[in-house]
Design a protein around this motif. Structure first.
Motif: not given
Length: 239
Positions: A197-226
């Motif tokens: 579903t994303d690049d981490a899904s592609v990589v995770e069988d090969l290497h551990p994935i670190q999580l970094v705090p994101g930002d709630y303002r970092n929204l993905k524009i998908t609908t008119p409301e976004d």
């Protein structure tokens, strides 16, 4: 998945690259043009995103914009209209996001080493702080992604009904997702699976994935409301 350390990381001189994937059609927006080309405070969404990754302090050597081939001319026209002088390379996307990222990586094939960020072209509000933190964590650990904790209660649906999940153990995945370049290239040599579903899904069988705090303002524009929310957030950051 492990959480990245919160202490400052030693700055790296490793080359940095960015792949901005913008293959949307705008169907859910109900718009007459792709969502990456819709105007956000008078400029295309994709231009805002591109500008975020080309801030000098981030030291990104090359930005690769992945678009469907039939959108090349439209993007060129928009660049001329808005007098865009930001250096970037446009690469043809594929039949899926997975194929589009693979095509973007192919453009970087000549690079011997470095760290690459993959980012949604329709996340124009990502902050320099999140980009830098994700790059730095990937430089230290090989793979890192931005993510935030869910604010709402979360339930899983089954044939018998639904059941509550412990949201303290869940994260909502954002982009950028950053990886050591050869690691991501190796991951994309594997066959494409529907579970990716994303690049981490592609990589995770090969290497551990670190999580970094994101930002709630970092929204993905998908609908008119976004788009409305993105405009409000962008206006508030200007004033």
């Amino acid at each position: 998945m492990n959480s990245a350390p919160t202490s400052p990381l030693t700055p790296s001189t490793s080359p940095r690259f960015a792949i901005l994937v913008a293959g949307g059609s705008g169907t859910r927006m109900g718009a007459g043009r792709p969502k990456q080309f819709l105007e956000l405070l008078g400029e295309p969404v994709l231009l805002h995103t591109l500008r975020r990754f080309t801030e000098a302090a981030l030291r990104v050597q090359e930005c690769v914009v992945v678009l469907p081939p039939d959108q090349f001319a439209s993007w060129q026209e928009l660049c001329e209209q808005h007098q865009v002088t930001i250096p970037h390379t446009v690469v043809a996307g594929g039949h899926s996001r997975w194929a589009s990222v693979r095509n973007g990586l192919a453009h970087l094939q000549g690079q011997a080493a470095g760290t690459v960020a993959v980012h949604d072209g329709v996340r124009p509000l990502v902050s320099a702080a999140v980009i830098e933190a994700t790059f730095a964590a990937a430089e230290a650990h090989g793979a890192a992604i931005a993510a935030v904790a869910p604010k709402d209660s979360v339930r899983s649906v089954s044939q018998q009904g639904s059941f509550a999940l412990d949201r303290s153990r869940l994260r909502l995945v954002q982009t950028p997702q950053c990886f050591e370049l050869t690691l991501l290239q190796r991951a994309y040599q594997l066959p494409e699976l529907s579970a990716f579903t994303d690049d981490a899904s592609v990589v995770e069988d090969l290497h551990p994935i670190q999580l970094v705090p994101g930002d709630y303002r970092n929204l993905k524009i998908t609908t008119p409301e976004d788009l409305v929310l993105a405009e409000a957030l962008l206006r508030s950051s200007i004033h």
